[in-house]
Design an enzyme around this catalytic site. Structure first.
Site, short mmCIF file in Angstrom:
data_model
loop_
_atom_site.label_atom_id
_atom_site.label_comp_id
_atom_site.label_asym_id
_atom_site.label_seq_id
_atom_site.Cartn_x
_atom_site.Cartn_y
_atom_site.Cartn_z
N ASP A 128 0.73 -1.11 -0.01
CA ASP A 128 0.08 -0.09 -0.16
C ASP A 128 1.10 1.20 -0.07
O ASP A 128 1.80 1.41 0.88
CB ASP A 128 -0.90 -0.04 1.20
CG ASP A 128 -2.30 0.67 0.84
OD1 ASP A 128 -2.16 1.82 0.25
OD2 ASP A 128 -3.30 0.41 1.31
N ASP A 158 -2.62 4.75 -2.61
CA ASP A 158 -3.98 5.49 -2.00
C ASP A 158 -4.31 6.90 -2.38
O ASP A 158 -3.11 7.61 -2.59
CB ASP A 158 -3.31 5.42 -0.60
CG ASP A 158 -4.29 6.02 0.43
OD1 ASP A 158 -5.26 5.52 0.83
OD2 ASP A 158 -4.19 7.30 1.19
N GLU A 213 -6.23 4.18 -6.18
CA GLU A 213 -7.48 4.54 -5.78
C GLU A 213 -7.62 6.09 -6.09
O GLU A 213 -6.81 7.16 -5.83
CB GLU A 213 -7.29 4.60 -4.23
CG GLU A 213 -8.61 5.11 -3.32
CD GLU A 213 -8.34 5.29 -1.79
OE1 GLU A 213 -9.41 4.97 -1.08
OE2 GLU A 213 -7.37 5.66 -1.34
N HIS A 247 -11.30 -1.64 3.13
CA HIS A 247 -11.37 -1.19 4.49
C HIS A 247 -11.94 0.09 4.83
O HIS A 247 -12.20 0.77 5.89
CB HIS A 247 -10.02 -0.92 4.99
CG HIS A 247 -8.99 0.15 4.01
ND1 HIS A 247 -8.67 -0.10 2.59
CD2 HIS A 247 -8.48 1.30 4.27
CE1 HIS A 247 -8.60 0.99 2.16
NE2 HIS A 247 -8.06 1.93 3.19
N ASP A 248 -12.52 1.02 3.74
CA ASP A 248 -13.01 2.08 3.83
C ASP A 248 -14.54 2.04 3.73
O ASP A 248 -15.07 3.31 3.29
CB ASP A 248 -12.46 3.12 2.77
CG ASP A 248 -10.99 3.70 3.12
OD1 ASP A 248 -10.81 3.88 4.28
OD2 ASP A 248 -10.33 4.15 2.24
#
Length: 591
Positions: A108, A216, A274, A350-351
């Site tokens: 990540d 990210d 993302e 996870h969001d």
């Protein structure tokens, strides 16, 4: 006209099954520095489980050194592991054990911002004359006619809507941009030396054996340099969503192309960006176009924004039905085929809350059926598939009766504080706030993975308190019980195993094939046809808790039903005329 031949060029990363791990909640082996907190050896111990599921690539949310203001997305050292998770040697072993099983590691990469404890920022804020001052975004204050100090503009913080996106630094007398939290200052990608330092981080992990990166909020790295005020879309808020000026900024594609040519092209990598707040198809294709794009794929957010009030914040509620799902999915399935891009296929991470609670009915009666319905959809859509930890078990949201004290995420804490500040003693408004939290909070994806019926669901040792409360249903919803064989029914885990194996066996159709939407106007049924030169399949999904009479379209041409979520065997349904779909029923047929 579609360019299916160009779209269907085979690549390993297109066919890969990627499994996301949220390390703190995966498995506590006892090797980390905090009992009740997942760690790297815990991940390594479950690689055979993941291999049996059908996983090819592991993506772990950040495990780097961090003060944990935002669960590791505030990084203080990109080249070392946080003691909470273990040591750098543990990460090396994880990568090595993955390679033994023919699997890969995706890191990540969080480079829109760092922690305010990162050496770069400590240097930057030490003085206006620091050599790293311009590695971050610093601006002087604005003052009104009465001499009151104000931030440089009216942007709101992403994880705290009532707060300014700018944080005042008393020592140097300026504000720094901090879009997520005050502890996460945004990096200034306009500075060449900063970009070189980021490239060095990528090289570090690729040379260590990683195979790629999930990047990210990568489309936030280029901001409009005049930093204008955002439009007022929430009149009752002092600060406003400014994504119009910090998402997909003017130099984004230059920066991504530089990463590709200076780093990624030197390795055989998998990359996914993302990219929230992006809807423009031309912008999307600039990133993921297979000829000139900088990344393999991106996460498009429309499917997980389906219940957000349009143009507003994430912590809102908006009605939807199956037409919204099919319009969103069909649009991007067709876009990538027709313009030779590539999709990521996901509905959990996870969001976001648990998908079975969000899109289906997570009651005891329908939870398994809904989880399998969503599995059937994802394993038959084009693009690279992403599975989030616990999704393969049909894990659900925290129950409504849990109080606000059970929520640990900074976004949820800020949201609940905002609601109490705006509506003190207003029971109706606060009850609605709790409803939003129970439906939308990121916390739901972060409860410990339910491995067994043992105390703490097998996540950590008996007698140890998990960092987050385990969902109460763990004695019946867990991996151990779902691995047991039954003659007439598949567990959610077994359904995922079969679905992923079927996807790989028929990759020419499900990974690379054409996509045709069937019956686009039905408000409860989402149906489509996937086809290659050699074979075709029809997928029918009832996104409702009602029994539905559905007329099979002529172009479906179903020869036989081969799988469904109500039985382990072949569904007994007519192959023409009217099909009676039970609540949350999904069917897969050969055409």
């Amino acid at each position: 006209m579609s360019d299916l031949k160009e779209y269907s060029k085979q690549q390993w990363w297109k066919e890969a099954v990627i499994y996301q791990i949220y390390p703190s909640s995966f498995l506590d082996s006892g090797a980390g520095s905090r009992p009740g907190w997942g760690d790297i050896p815990g991940i390594t111990s479950k690689l055979d489980y993941l291999k049996d599921l059908g996983v090819d690539v592991l993506w772990c949310s950040p495990m780097y050194k961090s003060p944990q203001a935002d669960m590791g997305y505030d990084i203080s050292d990109y080249k070392d592991m946080d003691p909470l998770y273990g040591k750098l040697e543990d990460a090396d072993k994880l990568i090595a054990e993955l390679k033994k099983r023919g699997m890969k590691m995706m890191m990540d990469l969080v480079v829109n911002h760092t922690s305010d404890q990162h050496d770069w920022f400590l240097d930057s804020r030490s003085s206006k004359n620091s050599s790293k001052r311009d590695w971050y975004i610093w601006k002087p204050a604005k003052y009104d006619k009465d001499g009151n100090r104000h931030p440089p503009n009216n942007w709101s913080m992403i994880l705290g809507e009532k707060n300014s996106a700018w944080t005042w630094d008393e020592k140097t007398g300026e504000y720094y941009l901090s879009l997520f939290t005050s502890e996460q200052p945004d990096l200034n990608w306009e500075t060449p030396a900063l970009r070189e330092a980021v490239h060095d981080v990528l090289h570090f992990w690729l040379q260590r054996g990683a195979s790629g990166f999930r990047m990210d909020v990568i489309n936030l790295i280029s901001k409009h340099q005049d930093f204008p005020d955002a439009d007022v879309v929430a009149p009752d808020h002092k600060y406003q969503p400014g994504f119009k000026y910090y998402a997909n900024g003017p130099r984004l594609h230059e920066y991504l192309h530089e990463i590709k040519t200076k780093v990624l092209d030197k390795y055989d990598t998998i990359t996914v960006g993302e990219m929230p707040f992006v809807r423009d198809e031309d912008e999307i294709l600039k990133v993921v176009g297979q000829k000139d794009g900088s990344l393999n794929m991106i996460f498009l957010f429309e499917i997980v924004d389906i219940d957000n009030t349009p143009g507003s914040y994430r912590m809102t509620l908006h009605p939807w039905d199956a037409t919204n799902i099919k319009e969103t999915v069909a649009k991007y399935q067709r876009l990538m085929i027709e313009r030779t891009g590539w999709n990521s296929c996901f509905i959990e991470n996870h969001d976001n809350p648990r998908s079975v609670s969000r899109y289906c009915d997570d009651s005891d009666e329908y939870r398994e059926l809904g989880a399998k319905l969503l599995c059937l959809m994802q394993t038959t859509l084009g693009g690279t598939i992403f599975v989030y930890q616990g999704e393969e078990l049909g894990m659900r949201n925290m129950p409504p009766e849990w109080g606000p004290e059970e929520y640990k995420d900074i976004e949820t804490i800020n949201y609940w504080a905002k609601m109490n500040e705006m509506y003190p003693n207003n029971d109706e408004k606060l009850a609605f706030g709790r409803k939003v939290m129970q439906r939308k909070a990121r916390d739901h994806a972060r409860t410990p993975v339910q491995w067994s019926a043992e105390e703490n669901a097998g996540f950590c040792k008996p007698g140890v308190e998990p960092w987050m409360r385990v969902i109460d249903d763990y004695k019946t919803v867990n991996a151990e019980v779902q691995q047991e064989k039954k003659a007439d029914q598949l567990s959610v885990l077994q359904f995922w195993q079969r679905g992923l194996a079927n996807r790989k066996e028929h990759k020419e159709v499900f990974v690379y094939g054409d996509f045709e939407l069937l019956d686009k106007d039905h408000t409860k049924v989402f149906a489509y046809k996937r086809s290659s030169d050699k074979e075709a399949f029809v997928v029918v999904l009832n996104f409702s808790g009602d029994e539905v009479q559905w007329e099979l379209p002529a172009q479906a041409k179903v020869e036989s039903w081969v799988a469904g979520n109500y039985t382990a065997g072949k569904p007994e349904q007519p192959t023409s005329g009217t099909v009676t779909l039970k609540p949350w029923e999904g069917l897969l047929g050969m055409s």
